[in-house]
Enzyme design. Structure first.
Site, PDB file in Angstrom:
ATOM      1  N   LYS A   1      -0.720   6.309 -23.795  1.00  0.00           N
ATOM      2  CA  LYS A   1      -0.115   6.629 -25.208  1.00  0.00           C
ATOM      3  C   LYS A   1       1.463   6.384 -25.158  1.00  0.00           C
ATOM      4  O   LYS A   1       2.031   5.225 -25.173  1.00  0.00           O
ATOM      5  CB  LYS A   1      -0.298   7.965 -25.385  1.00  0.00           C
TER       6      LYS A   1
ATOM      7  N   TYR B   1       0.925  -1.123   0.118  1.00  0.00           N
ATOM      8  CA  TYR B   1      -0.054  -0.012   0.010  1.00  0.00           C
ATOM      9  C   TYR B   1       0.949   1.329   0.026  1.00  0.00           C
ATOM     10  O   TYR B   1       0.507   2.206  -0.727  1.00  0.00           O
ATOM     11  CB  TYR B   1      -0.990  -0.214   1.276  1.00  0.00           C
TER      12      TYR B   1
ATOM     13  N   ALA C   1       0.868  13.543 -23.098  1.00  0.00           N
ATOM     14  CA  ALA C   1       0.604  11.867 -23.297  1.00  0.00           C
ATOM     15  C   ALA C   1       1.379  11.513 -24.395  1.00  0.00           C
ATOM     16  O   ALA C   1       1.889  10.222 -24.531  1.00  0.00           O
ATOM     17  CB  ALA C   1      -0.883  11.992 -23.906  1.00  0.00           C
TER      18      ALA C   1
ATOM     19  N   PHE D   1      -7.215  19.034 -25.323  1.00  0.00           N
ATOM     20  CA  PHE D   1      -8.129  17.866 -25.518  1.00  0.00           C
ATOM     21  C   PHE D   1      -9.305  17.820 -24.816  1.00  0.00           C
ATOM     22  O   PHE D   1      -9.236  18.627 -23.761  1.00  0.00           O
ATOM     23  CB  PHE D   1      -7.219  16.664 -24.990  1.00  0.00           C
ATOM     24  N   ASP D   2     -10.361  17.050 -25.170  1.00  0.00           N
ATOM     25  CA  ASP D   2     -11.745  17.090 -24.649  1.00  0.00           C
ATOM     26  C   ASP D   2     -11.771  17.034 -23.417  1.00  0.00           C
ATOM     27  O   ASP D   2     -12.724  17.851 -22.590  1.00  0.00           O
ATOM     28  CB  ASP D   2     -12.720  16.350 -25.425  1.00  0.00           C
TER      29      ASP D   2
ATOM     30  N   ASP E   1       0.532  18.861 -21.338  1.00  0.00           N
ATOM     31  CA  ASP E   1       0.141  17.816 -21.235  1.00  0.00           C
ATOM     32  C   ASP E   1       0.862  16.722 -22.167  1.00  0.00           C
ATOM     33  O   ASP E   1       0.773  16.856 -23.218  1.00  0.00           O
ATOM     34  CB  ASP E   1      -1.345  17.977 -22.165  1.00  0.00           C
TER      35      ASP E   1
ATOM     36  N   HIS F   1     -20.842  12.033 -28.268  1.00  0.00           N
ATOM     37  CA  HIS F   1     -20.343  11.316 -29.342  1.00  0.00           C
ATOM     38  C   HIS F   1     -20.245   9.851 -28.892  1.00  0.00           C
ATOM     39  O   HIS F   1     -20.516   8.765 -29.794  1.00  0.00           O
ATOM     40  CB  HIS F   1     -19.150  11.781 -29.749  1.00  0.00           C
TER      41      HIS F   1
HETATM   42  N1  F0G Z   1      -4.784  14.556 -23.303  1.00  0.00           N
HETATM   43  C1  F0G Z   1      -4.569  13.946 -24.630  1.00  0.00           C
HETATM   44  C2  F0G Z   1      -3.739  14.896 -25.264  1.00  0.00           C
HETATM   45  C3  F0G Z   1      -5.186  12.984 -24.872  1.00  0.00           C
HETATM   46  O1  F0G Z   1      -5.189  12.660 -26.231  1.00  0.00           O
HETATM   47  C4  F0G Z   1      -6.143  12.324 -24.121  1.00  0.00           C
HETATM   48  C5  F0G Z   1      -6.902  11.002 -24.290  1.00  0.00           C
HETATM   49  C6  F0G Z   1      -6.104  12.713 -22.628  1.00  0.00           C
HETATM   50  C7  F0G Z   1      -5.523  13.751 -22.385  1.00  0.00           C
HETATM   51  C8  F0G Z   1      -6.908  12.006 -21.560  1.00  0.00           C
HETATM   52  O2  F0G Z   1      -6.272  10.793 -21.358  1.00  0.00           O
HETATM   53  O3  F0G Z   1      -7.805   8.767 -21.981  1.00  0.00           O
HETATM   54  O4  F0G Z   1      -5.841   8.615 -20.012  1.00  0.00           O
HETATM   55  O5  F0G Z   1      -7.834   9.871 -19.729  1.00  0.00           O
HETATM   56  N2  F0G Z   1      -7.034  10.517 -25.593  1.00  0.00           N
HETATM   57  C9  F0G Z   1      -7.594   9.441 -25.971  1.00  0.00           C
HETATM   58  C10 F0G Z   1      -7.694   9.450 -27.531  1.00  0.00           C
HETATM   59  C11 F0G Z   1      -8.671   8.961 -25.315  1.00  0.00           C
HETATM   60  O6  F0G Z   1      -8.358   8.640 -27.940  1.00  0.00           O
HETATM   61  O7  F0G Z   1      -7.070  10.394 -28.206  1.00  0.00           O
HETATM   62  P1  F0G Z   1      -7.024   9.278 -20.779  1.00  0.00           P
END
Ligand code: F0G
Length: 464
Positions: A263, A72, A222, A129-130, A220, A455
């Protein structure tokens, strides 16, 4: 002659995938209400829905799964990952989270606040990102997109379409007081603009501006390793630098980073937040403990932290990156050779097809990119994702559809999963749809949708 690149790995385990008939696919997609997220994955032949969590782990990563320490507190797997993050990114503090959006939740709670504390606050960046935008807007703050204008022209060959428009950033920072701007976030590579990289010069200049105005700069991260590869290949002065050196320099300009490890961490689930300052790390750890888990595991199992530690190192290997980014370009070139227009230059993780040029007869109100995605599925069992009007959702005030500048279909390539023969199959699928594009004149109509993030669950029918 120069030898071409080839993947620096061979397969040890394989997973069967099944082809189906056109008739089967027509009935399956109708059952799925013309929403590709509703399909069972065994009804897909080649799955390009996302590059997130869909990569293949290496033998070294699987070995780490067995070495995982599930204590833990104070697990050795945590310390292994901490050492990797410090070595690669130069960030001494980090918190594990279950994925990227969880990292965003914790970071935005720390910097923007909770509940309505965010009202009136502004978070500048390059096409957030969304989920990042979601975590900003959920707190009643606003994401301000300062991406360079070239990003919105699919045919501009600007080498760094992820760049922030520095003049607009400066004007923005001058116009808004420090208290209203809790952070600036730059996404590397920028997924929303087509997997497009941010240059080192742009990161450096953005960082100088943010520092001058006292605004913390976060990445960010990723797809940080893919971004570093583009800097090495495209930016003057970096060809002779190693990807690791480039990565260190990129992060040297930031106060911290959120990471979706699904990623460039090449794991199936996981994320983290990295910090330069202990003070901020301490503040964020309170939220991490509440939302994710204790500081030394957060949202992750020990075994997953071990696999991530190995994956982050592998993602920075240059022969891997050459094959990875090379495969994306391979698919892009094939599609273009068939006359299909894609976002250029090709991005790091995906090819984005310009759906408005592909299907000019389909009315804009009938979800052009989604229509193309459905046609590609029916044609060859290939699954992609719409980055268009469905994703852009309705205007919260007028409830009318919002039409984004570009209507794109994203073909995201999982890491170390598919061969170039698979890419040839994908290109042939699109070539066949392209050959019959004049007969595709109608799109889709919404039958049912959720109030936000529609979506994922939207139900559609053919517009007749
Ligand atoms: N930032 C970026 C640039 C991303 O592409 C994503 C996720 C996230 C943050 C969020 O990360 O999914 O681990 O919570 N992108 C995926 C895609 C879902 O299909 O592009 P997560």
């Amino acid at each position: 002659m120069d030898l071409p690149w080839a993947e620096p790995w061979r397969a040890k385990t394989i997973e069967p995938i099944r082809r189906s008939t056109r008739g089967e696919r027509e009935s399956w997609i109708a059952d799925a209400r013309y929403n590709l997220f509703n399909l069972r994955s065994d009804r897909v032949y080649i799955d390009l829905l996302t590059d997130s969590g869909t990569g293949a782990m290496s033998a070294a990563q699987w070995a780490e799964m067995m070495l995982g320490d599930e204590s833990y507190a104070g697990a050795s797997s945590y310390h292994k990952l901490k050492a990797t993050i410090e070595e690669l990114l130069g960030m001494p503090y980090f918190l594990p989270t279950h994925q990227g959006r969880a990292a965003e939740n914790v970071l935005m709670s720390t910097l923007i606040g909770v509940g309505s504390e965010g009202a009136g606050k502004l978070v500048p960046g390059n096409s957030h990102f969304d989920t990042t935008k979601g975590h900003i807007e959920f707190r009643k703050a606003h994401a301000v997109d300062l991406t360079v204008a070239e990003a919105f022209d699919t045919q501009s060959l600007h080498p760094f379409k992820g760049d922030v428009d520095l003049r607009r950033l400066k004007d923005f920072l001058e116009a808004n007081p420090r208290e209203r701007v809790p952070l600036c976030i730059i996404t590397v590579t920028c997924n929303s603009s087509g997997g497009q990289p941010v240059s080192m010069a742009n990161l450096r200049a953005s960082s100088e501006l943010c520092r001058k105005f006292g605004v913390p700069l976060f990445l960010d991260a990723a797809r940080f390793a893919e971004n570093a590869w583009f800097i090495k290949r495209r930016e003057k002065g970096y060809a002779e630098k190693s990807v690791r050196e480039i990565v260190r320099e990129m992060f040297s300009y930031a106060d911290g980073a959120t990471m979706s490890s699904k990623k460039d961490g090449i794991v199936n689930i996981g994320g983290f937040i990295a910090f330069r300052s202990r003070e901020l790390w301490e503040k964020a750890s309170t939220f991490n403990i509440m939302f994710e888990g204790f500081n030394t595991y957060g949202g992750m199992a020990g075994r997953d932290m071990g696999a991530l530690s190995a994956g982050l190192r592998e993602a920075c290997e240059e022969d891997y990156l050459e094959a990875r980014v090379g495969q994306v370009a391979y698919l892009g070139e094939k599609l273009e050779s068939h006359g299909i227009t894609c976002q250029k230059p090709f991005g790091g993780h995906a090819i984005f097809i310009d759906a408005l040029r592909f299907l000019p007869a389909v009315p804009r109100a009938e979800y052009v990119a989604q229509t193309l995605g459905i046609e590609a599925y029916i044609e060859g069992g290939v699954r992609c994702v719409e980055i268009g009007t469905l994703l852009a959702d309705r205007d919260p005030d007028t409830r009318q559809d919002r039409y984004p500048a570009l209507e794109l279909l994203r073909l995201a390539i999982p890491r170390r999963v598919y061969s170039n023969d698979h890419m040839d199959y994908v290109a042939a699928t699109f070539a066949n749809v392209f050959a019959r594009r004049d007969s595709i004149r109608r799109g889709l109509r919404v039958v049912r949708e959720a109030p936000i993030l529609r979506h994922f669950t939207v139900e559609l029918e053919r517009a007749l």
